[in-house]
Design an enzyme around this catalytic site. Structure first.
Site, short mmCIF file in Angstrom:
data_model
loop_
_atom_site.label_atom_id
_atom_site.label_comp_id
_atom_site.label_asym_id
_atom_site.label_seq_id
_atom_site.Cartn_x
_atom_site.Cartn_y
_atom_site.Cartn_z
CG ASP A 42 -9.60 2.89 1.73
OD1 ASP A 42 -8.82 2.75 0.78
OD2 ASP A 42 -9.24 2.82 2.92
N GLY B 19 -5.39 3.54 -7.82
CA GLY B 19 -5.65 3.81 -9.23
C GLY B 19 -4.76 4.88 -9.84
CG ASP C 206 -2.01 0.93 1.26
OD1 ASP C 206 -2.02 1.81 0.40
OD2 ASP C 206 -2.89 0.81 2.15
#
Ligand code: GAL
Length: 663
Positions: free
Chosen positions: A475, A454, A412
């Site tokens: 999210d 993205g 992440d």
């Protein structure tokens, strides 16, 4: 509601109403006119795609402000937003001043809509950040149900901060109240048959020399007995569990035939085993801790989730990965002492925090159940939750993850942008190329899941940097606004999807969710949940359940165990559905399956049930075609040219259309 909020206001009314309220004019009702600011309604029934509704403040807590004008009162919300209101046919007017809040600094595009008894009464058209506010003043006489809506303007919900300033309903008699959408949750999936059925993936990839683990998922009365023909040398099947283990050293493809049998019968299926560098030949299916436990996660939650895969029968339908998200590693700058500890061992490898005393034992347990284990880190120095992560320790952390026995890494972006500055695609790719290489150097297969929301249209290059899947969005939360705007904005991303590389529109928000420690049942209605699972299946998305698996109710379990729907997601051809029709409030998406048939979702995004139609011509097929309802697992007969269904509010009819069998 306070007296201050319900202002009896004969003095401020237009002359006619004021006179009527004062009793000088005969009117049908003798009640005085009153005003109800929408902020005085029960806003727990307001759903929105991000944050919580702000009373007299924006969604981020600032004073309301549109194009430089400040407003003392109003509702600060966020697209996709819906607030259904029961007017009891007692309302007369709705007035408000709307626009994008200035806190977005000119970004964001939204459309405000006012829907009365299913009809659009007012629409703002698409409004952008800094556009002048628009005024609403519409009559409501005779209307029973009002819905205030903010859409994303057609381009996703980023920066869509929506202000309903000075929004007031004028009424006479019964006061308006928020409306509870009280749709029953209907169980659609028929019970699994007692006779054996083999479910889940039909193709699996492994790298030469890596440990192989695959469970033949099967339903049917226990005990079941498993066998395999043409299993390549190096692999063995446990006849009582269906778990296949071993190592294959040579590249190539094998076509094994697996069977599951019990006293009532026998099921047979081909299983293609591909030995190459490609993993995740079908979208990963499993569970992740974030949408339920978030920063409160403990080792006990992970053991309980793994056990629930078996006890609840999820494993029998192909569910495989048990994934830990953020907060397994130390965070010393936190009041919670269970997060404190040495960040790294003497050799520089990352440590787990005291909540996770033995990662190796944990993965061994998960593997012993025929399941796989996933973990999480960030290319930055800290994760999004502030725990230590892999910056400048990529090789050591990849080794640690492999030694511990993990099979999946979610990586992440988080704090990476704070320590490494740059621009363009090379900058966005760099940390993923680095970690991807480290993972491939490990002696076990570790599926690589990119999480960077993205950025840089990752669907165009995620595969090149070794990603097996990549998040395409921010999210998700458990609201219709969030789920639908994410799901229905995936059109066009299909260029990047295929076996080994999938678009990931984020994890599932069904069951008990809540981002820890306190959980609540998902705020999605039953029909919205069918839309969620149908759309994610059509999109060939990773299916990662986000709820507490120890609290699975009958509806949720039923939703997650429909083998015909799961087969759409796991289809070996790996095409992602395309949007075929985009109507005003309905959409049709279709996915071509391996055998040439198509899975088709007929979606109703509107507030009232409506017919949705698809012609065979639009699907580039010719009739007659056989139609099957996948949720109900029922044949609907042969249709010559088209199919039409009545689809409930926010719901779906998911069908498969195929050439009828030759008589
Ligand atoms: C976010 C990510 C979430 C979750 C969280 C953990 O960036 O999108 O899925 O992983 O971080 O802090």
């Amino acid at each position: 509601m306070t007296m201050d909020q319900v202002r009896h206001c004969a003095a401020s009314l237009p002359l006619g109403l004021a006179l009527a309220a004062a009793g000088a004019w005969p009117m049908a009702s003798t009640a005085a006119a009153a005003e109800q600011p929408i902020t005085a309604l029960d806003l727990s029934r307001c759903t929105q795609g991000f944050g919580e509704p702000g009373i007299d403040k924006s969604v981020e807590g600032h004073p309301l402000s549109i194009a430089g004008t400040h407003f003392a009162h109003g509702l600060g919300s966020h697209a996709e937003m819906q607030l259904p209101i029961d007017l009891k046919k007692a309302a007369t007017r709705f007035t408000a001043t709307v626009g994008v809040d200035d806190e977005t600094d000119g970004k964001g595009s939204i459309e405000f809509r006012v829907i009365g008894d299913g009809k659009r009464l007012w629409s703002s058209g698409v409004m952008h950040g800094k556009d002048a506010a628009k005024s609403i003043d519409i009559p409501l006489a005779g209307i029973a149900k009002l819905i205030l809506v903010v859409t994303d303007g057609g381009d996703g919900i980023a920066y869509d901060h929506a202000d309903w300033s000075d929004a007031v309903i004028t009424y006479q008699g019964a006061a308006p109240e928020s409306l509870v959408v009280n749709e029953p949750k209907v169980v659609l999936t028929p019970k699994s048959a007692p006779t054996p059925r083999i479910n889940g993936a039909k193709v699996v990839g492994v790298r030469p020399g890596s440990p192989f683990l695959f469970t033949v998922a099967a339903t049917g009365e226990r005990p079941l007995h498993f066998e395999a023909v043409d299993l390549p040398a190096g692999l063995t099947l446990d006849g009582s569990t269906g778990i296949i283990t071993g190592v294959l050293t040579q590249r190539g493809e094998h076509d094994a035939v697996v069977t599951a049998s019990n006293a009532l019968g026998k099921a047979t299926r081909h299983l293609r085993i591909v030995v190459s560098d490609r993993l995740a030949l079908t979208p990963p299916m499993g569970w992740n801790s974030w949408n339920c436990f978030a920063s409160a996660v403990t080792e006990a939650n992970i053991y309980a989730a793994a056990d629930a895969f078996v006890k609840a029968g999820l494993r029998d339908h192909g569910w495989t990965y048990v994934n830990i998200d953020d907060f397994w590693m130390p965070k010393n700058r936190d009041a919670d002492a269970t997060l404190h500890g040495d960040e790294r061992s003497a050799d520089g490898k990352i440590n787990a925090n005291p909540r996770f005393p033995s990662m190796k034992k944990l993965t061994e347990r998960i593997h012993s159940l025929g399941l796989k284990a996933g973990i999480y880190s960030s290319p930055g120095p800290t994760t999004c939750g502030g725990c230590v992560s892999s910056y400048h320790h990529e090789r050591l952390d990849a080794e640690r993850i492999a030694e511990w026995g993990f099979d999946y890494l979610k990586y992440d972006w988080c704090s990476y942008g704070e320590v490494e500055k740059g621009e363009g695609l090379e900058y966005l790719k760099k940390p993923y190329i680095l970690m991807g290489g480290m993972l491939r150097a490990q002696p076990r297969d570790i599926l690589f899941s990119l999480c960077q929301y993205g950025m840089g249209d990752v669907w165009n290059w995620g595969e090149q940097v070794g990603g097996n899947c990549w998040r395409t969005t921010g999210d998700i939360t458990d609201s219709w606004g969030s789920m639908s705007s994410i799901g229905f904005n995936q059109a066009g991303h299909e260029v990047g999807a295929g076996p080994g590389h999938w678009n990931d529109p984020d994890m599932l928000v069904v069951g008990w969710v809540g981002w820890g420690p306190s959980l609540h049942p998902t705020r999605l209605t039953g029909n919205e949940q069918y839309t969620h699972i149908s759309l994610w299946s059509l999109l060939s998305a990773p299916l990662l359940i986000g709820c507490d698996l120890t609290k699975l109710d009958e509806f949720t379990l039923n939703l997650l165990t429909n083998d015909e729907v799961i087969e759409v997601n796991q289809d070996p051809a790996g095409f992602q559905a395309r949007r075929i029709i985009k109507g005003d409030e309905s959409e049709v998406w279709a996915k071509t399956l391996e055998d040439g048939s198509k899975a088709v979702g007929l979606f109703n995004l509107g507030e009232e049930e409506k017919p949705v139609r698809i012609s065979w011509h639009d699907l580039e097929l010719s009739g007659p075609l056989h139609v099957r309802d996948l949720w109900r697992q029922q044949d609907l007969g042969i249709q010559e040219d088209a199919f039409q269904a009545t689809v409930p509010r926010h719901g779906v009819v998911l069908i498969k259309v195929a050439k009828p069998p030759v008589p």
